[in-house]
Write a protein that holds these residues in place. Structure first.
Motif, PDB file in Angstrom:
ATOM      1  N   ARG A 188     -34.372 -36.596  11.034  1.00 34.64           N
ATOM      2  CA  ARG A 188     -33.830 -35.667  12.023  1.00 34.64           C
ATOM      3  C   ARG A 188     -34.445 -34.307  11.729  1.00 34.64           C
ATOM      4  NH1 ARG A 188     -32.067 -40.042  13.145  1.00 34.64           N
ATOM      5  NH2 ARG A 188     -29.994 -40.576  13.887  1.00 34.64           N
ATOM      6  N   ASN A 189     -34.633 -33.510  12.776  1.00 35.20           N
ATOM      7  CA  ASN A 189     -35.155 -32.162  12.632  1.00 35.20           C
ATOM      8  C   ASN A 189     -34.515 -31.324  13.720  1.00 35.20           C
ATOM      9  OD1 ASN A 189     -36.658 -29.829  12.398  1.00 35.20           O
ATOM     10  ND2 ASN A 189     -38.543 -30.926  11.938  1.00 35.20           N
ATOM     11  N   ILE A 190     -33.723 -30.333  13.320  1.00 32.28           N
ATOM     12  CA  ILE A 190     -32.980 -29.549  14.303  1.00 32.28           C
ATOM     13  C   ILE A 190     -33.200 -28.048  14.093  1.00 32.28           C
ATOM     14  CG2 ILE A 190     -31.193 -31.307  14.593  1.00 32.28           C
ATOM     15  CD1 ILE A 190     -29.418 -29.383  12.798  1.00 32.28           C
ATOM     16  N   PRO A 191     -33.236 -27.283  15.167  1.00 32.89           N
ATOM     17  CA  PRO A 191     -33.249 -25.829  15.008  1.00 32.89           C
ATOM     18  C   PRO A 191     -31.836 -25.369  14.652  1.00 32.89           C
ATOM     19  CG  PRO A 191     -33.232 -26.399  17.325  1.00 32.89           C
ATOM     20  CD  PRO A 191     -33.304 -27.695  16.559  1.00 32.89           C
ATOM     21  N   ILE A 208     -39.808 -22.390   8.634  1.00 34.96           N
ATOM     22  CA  ILE A 208     -39.611 -21.115   9.331  1.00 34.96           C
ATOM     23  C   ILE A 208     -41.010 -20.663   9.722  1.00 34.96           C
ATOM     24  CG2 ILE A 208     -38.667 -18.789   9.208  1.00 34.96           C
ATOM     25  CD1 ILE A 208     -37.157 -19.810   6.618  1.00 34.96           C
ATOM     26  N   ASP A 209     -41.233 -20.429  11.014  1.00 34.94           N
ATOM     27  CA  ASP A 209     -42.585 -20.102  11.438  1.00 34.94           C
ATOM     28  C   ASP A 209     -42.591 -19.127  12.603  1.00 34.94           C
ATOM     29  OD1 ASP A 209     -41.615 -21.863  13.324  1.00 34.94           O
ATOM     30  OD2 ASP A 209     -43.286 -23.241  13.221  1.00 34.94           O
ATOM     31  N   MET A 238     -26.867 -21.697   6.227  1.00 34.24           N
ATOM     32  CA  MET A 238     -26.705 -22.058   7.634  1.00 34.24           C
ATOM     33  C   MET A 238     -25.233 -22.409   7.820  1.00 34.24           C
ATOM     34  SD  MET A 238     -30.057 -24.487   7.499  1.00 34.24           S
ATOM     35  CE  MET A 238     -29.679 -24.877   5.781  1.00 34.24           C
ATOM     36  N   CYS A 239     -24.723 -22.255   9.019  1.00 30.96           N
ATOM     37  CA  CYS A 239     -23.324 -22.577   9.281  1.00 30.96           C
ATOM     38  C   CYS A 239     -23.237 -23.510  10.476  1.00 30.96           C
ATOM     39  CB  CYS A 239     -22.526 -21.304   9.552  1.00 30.96           C
ATOM     40  SG  CYS A 239     -22.530 -20.141   8.169  1.00 30.96           S
ATOM     41  N   THR A 240     -22.249 -24.402  10.427  1.00 32.04           N
ATOM     42  CA  THR A 240     -22.076 -25.356  11.517  1.00 32.04           C
ATOM     43  C   THR A 240     -20.597 -25.683  11.665  1.00 32.04           C
ATOM     44  OG1 THR A 240     -22.967 -27.403  12.454  1.00 32.04           O
ATOM     45  CG2 THR A 240     -22.351 -27.466  10.124  1.00 32.04           C
ATOM     46  N   ALA A 254     -34.721 -30.240   8.455  1.00 32.60           N
ATOM     47  CA  ALA A 254     -35.050 -31.667   8.478  1.00 32.60           C
ATOM     48  C   ALA A 254     -34.227 -32.378   7.417  1.00 32.60           C
ATOM     49  CB  ALA A 254     -36.539 -31.873   8.216  1.00 32.60           C
ATOM     50  N   TYR A 255     -33.681 -33.525   7.805  1.00 30.02           N
ATOM     51  CA  TYR A 255     -32.885 -34.334   6.891  1.00 30.02           C
ATOM     52  C   TYR A 255     -33.005 -35.781   7.323  1.00 30.02           C
ATOM     53  CZ  TYR A 255     -29.471 -33.916  10.695  1.00 30.02           C
ATOM     54  OH  TYR A 255     -28.852 -33.932  11.910  1.00 30.02           O
TER      55      TYR A 255
END
Length: 165
Positions: free
Chosen positions: A36-39, A73-74, A51-53, A27-28
């Motif tokens: 925004r909230n992305i997997p 993380i759930d 994380m890598c993008t 989330a950012y």
């Protein structure tokens, strides 16, 4: 939150189990101020979430403008296990494919042949990537056995007070 408190939470067995998973929700805040909230796939290196993008990912401009993030993380079972982490994203542009990217995709069910093909495709697609590195500055584990959401804890205290009256 003190670093030793964060370390204690992240070293709990359930936290370590969650930190070994493949996906988190990042989330950012976008430049327009909306959330925004992305997997996104991630790996835990013992002190940081990585994380890598792609270098052209829209989230990078938002993270440069406001690097504060939250991660979830759930699990998908009842009762859920939830690890909440907050921190500051540091962006590290790298040539080629970061080792973390290859690691974080390593637990998907692929045959050896599929893995070779996947890695070949990745290497042909990306000239470089951006590592999004988050050092936790706050953490909370919710397992619904030893820890609960703070709102539920408050409701339980209120219920107990009512019962004592």
């Amino acid at each position: 939150m003190r670093p030793d408190e964060i370390t204690e939470i992240l070293n709990r067995p359930i936290s370590r189990e969650l930190l070994a998973r493949a996906m988190t929700r990042l989330a950012y805040v976008a430049k327009d101020g909306t959330p925004r909230n992305i997997p996104i796939g991630f790996t835990w290196n013992g002190s940081k979430i990585v994380m890598c993008t792609s270098t052209n990912a829209p989230k990078l401009a938002h993270l440069r403008a406001n690097p504060m993030v939250a991660l979830t993380i759930d699990t998908e079972v009842h009762p859920p296990k939830i690890l909440l982490i907050r921190g500051r994203a540091e962006l590290d542009v790298v040539d080629g494919i970061p080792e973390e990217y290859l690691q974080l995709n390593g637990d998907y069910a692929m045959t050896a042949e599929q893995r070779v093909e996947w890695e070949r495709e990745v290497r042909s697609l990306y000239d470089g990537m951006v590592r999004i590195v988050v050092t936790p500055t706050w953490a909370k584990l919710i397992d619904f056995e030893t820890t609960l959401p703070s709102a539920v804890e408050e409701l339980m205290r209120q219920r107990e007070e009512r019962r004592r009256r």
